[in-house]
Design a protein around this motif. Sequence first.
Motif, mmCIF file in Angstrom:
data_model
loop_
_atom_site.group_PDB
_atom_site.id
_atom_site.type_symbol
_atom_site.label_atom_id
_atom_site.label_comp_id
_atom_site.label_asym_id
_atom_site.label_seq_id
_atom_site.Cartn_x
_atom_site.Cartn_y
_atom_site.Cartn_z
ATOM 1 N N THR A 11 14.369 47.877 18.246
ATOM 2 C CA THR A 11 14.541 47.369 16.912
ATOM 3 C C THR A 11 13.487 46.339 16.661
ATOM 4 N N GLN A 12 13.331 46.346 15.102
ATOM 5 C CA GLN A 12 12.395 45.563 14.481
ATOM 6 C C GLN A 12 13.000 44.120 14.740
ATOM 7 N N GLU A 13 13.977 43.890 14.683
ATOM 8 C CA GLU A 13 14.851 42.616 14.949
ATOM 9 C C GLU A 13 14.314 41.977 16.349
ATOM 10 N N GLU A 14 14.394 42.936 17.133
ATOM 11 C CA GLU A 14 13.891 42.501 18.597
ATOM 12 C C GLU A 14 12.513 41.688 18.382
ATOM 13 N N LEU A 15 11.745 42.889 18.033
ATOM 14 C CA LEU A 15 10.431 42.579 17.854
ATOM 15 C C LEU A 15 10.063 41.063 17.409
ATOM 16 N N VAL A 16 10.590 41.059 15.926
ATOM 17 C CA VAL A 16 10.288 39.669 15.071
ATOM 18 C C VAL A 16 10.724 38.571 16.066
ATOM 19 N N SER A 17 11.895 38.871 16.766
ATOM 20 C CA SER A 17 12.563 37.568 17.281
ATOM 21 C C SER A 17 11.750 37.352 18.417
ATOM 22 N N ARG A 18 11.063 38.070 19.241
ATOM 23 C CA ARG A 18 10.173 37.681 20.269
ATOM 24 C C ARG A 18 8.871 37.049 19.942
ATOM 25 N N ILE A 19 8.359 37.492 18.766
ATOM 26 C CA ILE A 19 7.175 36.975 18.290
ATOM 27 C C ILE A 19 7.392 35.607 17.742
ATOM 28 N N HIS A 20 8.680 35.344 17.014
ATOM 29 C CA HIS A 20 9.251 34.203 16.536
ATOM 30 C C HIS A 20 9.300 33.232 17.618
ATOM 31 N N ALA A 21 9.976 33.398 18.802
ATOM 32 C CA ALA A 21 10.220 32.522 19.760
ATOM 33 C C ALA A 21 8.849 32.030 20.443
ATOM 34 N N PHE A 22 7.826 33.084 20.452
ATOM 35 C CA PHE A 22 6.385 32.540 20.949
ATOM 36 C C PHE A 22 5.912 31.638 20.247
ATOM 37 N N VAL A 23 5.559 31.961 18.747
ATOM 38 C CA VAL A 23 5.226 31.130 17.880
ATOM 39 C C VAL A 23 5.797 29.642 17.861
ATOM 40 N N HIS A 24 7.046 29.521 17.954
ATOM 41 C CA HIS A 24 7.893 28.399 17.892
ATOM 42 C C HIS A 24 7.661 27.529 19.118
ATOM 43 N N SER A 25 7.076 28.181 20.264
ATOM 44 C CA SER A 25 6.841 27.675 21.504
ATOM 45 C C SER A 25 5.535 26.769 21.391
ATOM 46 N N ARG A 26 4.562 26.968 20.321
ATOM 47 C CA ARG A 26 3.394 26.517 20.215
ATOM 48 C C ARG A 26 3.437 25.062 19.726
ATOM 49 N N GLU A 27 2.665 24.235 20.176
ATOM 50 C CA GLU A 27 2.560 22.801 19.694
ATOM 51 C C GLU A 27 2.417 22.622 17.980
ATOM 52 N N GLY A 28 3.130 21.685 17.544
ATOM 53 C CA GLY A 28 2.946 21.461 16.148
ATOM 54 C C GLY A 28 3.676 22.206 15.261
ATOM 55 N N VAL A 29 4.186 23.490 15.661
ATOM 56 C CA VAL A 29 5.112 24.550 14.806
ATOM 57 C C VAL A 29 6.389 23.907 14.439
ATOM 58 N N VAL A 30 6.496 23.646 13.031
ATOM 59 C CA VAL A 30 7.813 23.179 12.595
ATOM 60 C C VAL A 30 8.607 24.231 11.729
ATOM 61 N N HIS A 31 8.097 25.240 11.753
ATOM 62 C CA HIS A 31 8.823 26.271 10.876
ATOM 63 C C HIS A 31 7.974 27.547 10.957
ATOM 64 N N ALA A 32 8.374 28.771 11.007
ATOM 65 C CA ALA A 32 7.723 29.933 10.989
ATOM 66 C C ALA A 32 8.668 31.194 10.196
ATOM 67 N N ALA A 33 7.823 32.004 9.854
ATOM 68 C CA ALA A 33 8.381 33.256 9.219
ATOM 69 C C ALA A 33 7.703 34.494 9.914
#
Length: 111
Positions: free
Chosen positions: A68-90
């Motif tokens: 599903t696309q839901e799983e795909l964007v969830s995986r990417i979202h989790a990775f982005v949020h693991s990056r230093e300085g990230v406070v929000h992501a879409a």
Amino acid sequence: MAEMIIRLEELEITMYLGIHDFERARPQRVLISAEITVTGTDWQAGKFFDYDPVAEFVRAFNGTRIDTQEELVSRIHAFVHSREGVVHAAIWSKKPDVYPDAKAVGVVLRG
């Protein structure tokens, strides 16, 4: 401290994405976009958000299979949020070749 918004628009990958037989039979184009809000950047001091790891993470999905696309964007979202300085992501994905009478079908995850 000021926030900076980083945008990655429609990075194209090719993967098996979907639950229907026709989606599992052959890879399809998927467009990934991200809007990433970061703090702690100061270009004059050499502090910046390196978006290369995000693009590399997305490109690593080339040739993979996800239901599903839901799983795909969830995986990417989790990775982005693991990056230093990230406070929000879409993060959003779009499949442009699903319906001949629609520009794309997509999913957005914000938070």
